[in-house]
Design a protein around this motif. Sequence first.
Motif, mmCIF file in Angstrom:
data_model
loop_
_atom_site.group_PDB
_atom_site.id
_atom_site.type_symbol
_atom_site.label_atom_id
_atom_site.label_comp_id
_atom_site.label_asym_id
_atom_site.label_seq_id
_atom_site.Cartn_x
_atom_site.Cartn_y
_atom_site.Cartn_z
ATOM 1 N N ASN A 1 13.276 -3.328 15.654
ATOM 2 C CA ASN A 1 12.363 -4.102 16.506
ATOM 3 C C ASN A 1 12.588 -3.903 18.002
ATOM 4 O OD1 ASN A 1 11.423 -4.999 14.076
ATOM 5 N ND2 ASN A 1 11.411 -7.170 14.619
ATOM 6 N N LEU B 1 12.982 -7.872 19.671
ATOM 7 C CA LEU B 1 12.237 -9.102 19.372
ATOM 8 C C LEU B 1 12.397 -9.486 17.905
ATOM 9 C CD1 LEU B 1 8.786 -8.903 21.198
ATOM 10 C CD2 LEU B 1 10.794 -10.268 21.766
ATOM 11 N N ASN B 2 12.810 -10.706 17.646
ATOM 12 C CA ASN B 2 12.914 -11.235 16.284
ATOM 13 C C ASN B 2 13.568 -10.270 15.303
ATOM 14 O OD1 ASN B 2 11.425 -13.634 16.913
ATOM 15 N ND2 ASN B 2 9.583 -12.366 16.948
ATOM 16 N N PHE C 1 4.679 -1.879 19.527
ATOM 17 C CA PHE C 1 5.069 -2.063 18.123
ATOM 18 C C PHE C 1 4.284 -1.189 17.139
ATOM 19 C CE2 PHE C 1 6.629 -6.300 19.710
ATOM 20 C CZ PHE C 1 7.972 -6.027 19.475
ATOM 21 N N ALA C 2 3.622 -0.154 17.631
ATOM 22 C CA ALA C 2 2.867 0.715 16.729
ATOM 23 C C ALA C 2 3.803 1.427 15.753
ATOM 24 C CB ALA C 2 2.073 1.740 17.535
ATOM 25 N N GLY C 3 3.220 2.001 14.702
ATOM 26 C CA GLY C 3 4.005 2.813 13.786
ATOM 27 C C GLY C 3 4.748 2.024 12.734
ATOM 28 N N GLU C 4 4.116 1.013 12.182
ATOM 29 C CA GLU C 4 4.751 0.225 11.112
ATOM 30 C C GLU C 4 4.137 0.617 9.763
ATOM 31 O OE1 GLU C 4 7.299 -1.618 10.977
ATOM 32 O OE2 GLU C 4 7.753 -1.966 13.096
ATOM 33 N N LEU C 5 4.202 1.920 9.458
ATOM 34 C CA LEU C 5 3.518 2.400 8.260
ATOM 35 C C LEU C 5 4.206 1.969 6.967
ATOM 36 C CD1 LEU C 5 2.388 5.927 9.471
ATOM 37 C CD2 LEU C 5 1.150 3.763 9.485
ATOM 38 N N HIS D 1 4.452 -0.905 6.293
ATOM 39 C CA HIS D 1 3.751 -2.142 5.966
ATOM 40 C C HIS D 1 2.242 -1.974 5.859
ATOM 41 C CE1 HIS D 1 7.483 -4.384 6.093
ATOM 42 N NE2 HIS D 1 7.797 -3.641 7.128
ATOM 43 N N VAL D 2 1.764 -0.762 5.582
ATOM 44 C CA VAL D 2 0.382 -0.647 5.133
ATOM 45 C C VAL D 2 0.375 -1.110 3.675
ATOM 46 C CG1 VAL D 2 -0.256 1.234 6.701
ATOM 47 C CG2 VAL D 2 0.621 1.775 4.419
ATOM 48 N N VAL D 3 -0.745 -1.672 3.275
ATOM 49 C CA VAL D 3 -0.812 -2.272 1.939
ATOM 50 C C VAL D 3 -1.248 -1.213 0.926
ATOM 51 C CG1 VAL D 3 -1.957 -4.001 0.522
ATOM 52 C CG2 VAL D 3 -1.230 -4.567 2.841
ATOM 53 N N ARG E 1 -3.347 -3.972 -3.240
ATOM 54 C CA ARG E 1 -4.067 -5.048 -2.581
ATOM 55 C C ARG E 1 -3.997 -6.343 -3.376
ATOM 56 N NH1 ARG E 1 -5.035 -5.215 2.659
ATOM 57 N NH2 ARG E 1 -5.751 -3.066 2.717
ATOM 58 N N CYS F 1 8.521 -8.623 4.790
ATOM 59 C CA CYS F 1 7.761 -9.075 5.964
ATOM 60 C C CYS F 1 7.007 -10.361 5.701
ATOM 61 C CB CYS F 1 6.784 -7.983 6.405
ATOM 62 S SG CYS F 1 5.377 -7.772 5.280
ATOM 63 N N ARG G 1 4.523 -10.635 3.444
ATOM 64 C CA ARG G 1 3.230 -10.376 2.825
ATOM 65 C C ARG G 1 3.461 -9.719 1.458
ATOM 66 N NH1 ARG G 1 0.076 -6.764 6.400
ATOM 67 N NH2 ARG G 1 1.931 -5.530 6.034
ATOM 68 N N ALA H 1 -0.502 7.052 -0.068
ATOM 69 C CA ALA H 1 -0.450 6.384 1.242
ATOM 70 C C ALA H 1 -0.447 7.418 2.366
ATOM 71 C CB ALA H 1 0.786 5.494 1.326
#
Lengths: 335, 335
Positions: free
Chosen positions: B74, B83-84, B160-164, B166-168, B171, B179, B181, B249
């Motif tokens: 992060n 951050l967090n 914060f881009a590039g959090e692949l 966490h693509v779903v 579904r 995270c 979700r 993915a």
Amino acid sequence: MSKPYVLGVDIGGTNTVFGIVDARGQVMASDSIKTLKNANFDDYINELHEGVERLLRANDAEDKIQGIGIGAPNGNYYTGEILNPPNLPWGPVIPLAEKVSKAFGGIPVAITNDANAAALGEMTYGAARGMKDFIMITLGTGVGSGIVVNGQLVYGHDGFAGELGHVVVKRNNGRICGCGRTGCLEAYCSATGVARTAREFLEIRTEPSTLRDLQIEDITSKDVYDAAVAGDKLAKDIFDYTGTILGQAMADMVAFSSPQAIILFGGLAKSGELLMRPLKNAFEKSLLPIFKQRMPKIILSELKESDAAVLGASALGWEAKYRYEAPISIQPAEA
Amino acid sequence: MSKPYVLGVDIGGTNTVFGIVDARGQVMASDSIKTLKNANFDDYINELHEGVERLLRANDAEDKIQGIGIGAPNGNYYTGEILNPPNLPWGPVIPLAEKVSKAFGGIPVAITNDANAAALGEMTYGAARGMKDFIMITLGTGVGSGIVVNGQLVYGHDGFAGELGHVVVKRNNGRICGCGRTGCLEAYCSATGVARTAREFLEIRTEPSTLRDLQIEDITSKDVYDAAVAGDKLAKDIFDYTGTILGQAMADMVAFSSPQAIILFGGLAKSGELLMRPLKNAFEKSLLPIFKQRMPKIILSELKESDAAVLGASALGWEAKYRYEAPISIQPAEA
């Protein structure tokens, strides 16, 4: 020396629209020709050239064109070619930039696909002015996209980046898409997709709906919109379904490039709260928590739809670099 | 004047590794401290500073550090803050760049997250040298990513881009992810995800497997790998399942940025054909046809895993700009 105007050309499946645009994004004048009238590409280029010259003369703009920007389906920024266009008759590889620059005596030409052109237009003249990171989603017959990162359009290594209409939103048992695969965003969230959802809902569900008064095969997204506005529950559910899928897909796009905004464009984008409420709900619910601190905005295009395609293409004209140069023929030296 | 070395620092949940790196990507010397030993952040910074100074003295590298690059979970490139962080005890907002630059007398510092650092390392010293468009996927305890477009790391509007990870990918009814979700890529295609798949398969399926000899809650991705290499059918199926999801993915990622290559890094990436065969099959099958003309390569990182984190972070050191400047104290004017 730089000249005061650019020419924007939007090659659509029906019409090719062209316009003279100034640096403030005013379309000074525009006209169009029928795209499919000429089966031969050189004849098409000749007609386009004649039409543009006529427009330039009528507006005292001859010799005042800095560059020509063209938006075309499958237009490739790097090669200047249209590759395997689904709806154009001129062959699998169309040397568009070369032929246009040649016809116009060497004026620089740049081409890209229509959704990328729309993103450039939005960045240069519209809702994305001043933004360095945004995504443009065009909701028309299909779903297109143009992505801007660090203030630059994302072309990818081959010029074909930004095909977000073809991310898969339904992995199993998804709808067949025009691209030959199944489950693409475009098969659900385009105008065509809304009509397909209507047909599915009408077949599967049993409740009454004013949509049942229509021939099921002829139902359009406009019919669904009209029914929903009139209060039809099933029609509203179709928009809920559409908006939810789009909002979920958009949350995944944020995980990629964390844009400041996602800008929606096209007929379907103008469905108001019918689409935006479920879309925003799904988007916010699906977003990775880290992105909620500075939540990307979802906004509508600020470009007039009638001008947008030409404006977007014209934005590319300012940075066009490719020029056709005639082969050098060896002349006898003058003594 | 530019100096010959940079310092790369990788802050992990267990160890903080730091190394002196030259312009050719040689790690001249490295050392580490325990990340969690100091509950107070200032104490941690002091210990880091002492450790680094010791290393610099031992290698005659004092006053030869051009910049400090730090990879941290992060870590935010724009703010210089963590951050967090999920696994660090120093509060929700950790002013890392400021404190480090201050401790090191104003040497420029840049930070980013660990996967972005890995991508920079690959571009500067590894398999992505000369590439302008690629995606780095790190397959470790989680799934991280660093994206390069037009030769630049994609940070997005907020860093914060590039959090692949966490693509779903699932579904409905997807696995719970760290995270908060459900259905994220990371829940399936990380080392942890492989172990979860093993537990699911062992519960649902009935055929024999050597994995049944292990305590089900203790099974690791390494156990699954060993069983698959030894020919266990169920273990091989687990890799098929993992590779297929990852390949699908990755095809969607190509629709976004059309990279020249996707580079895999981390323990799981070294599973050889067990993972790569189903991954490549699914990838090629899922790819939009237009991208098959210049098919993105799927390749493995060329960085030594022990050096990669420090190398990646160090790559950021060359372009570090943030310097801590002491507040100006007003002194009596000298006459």
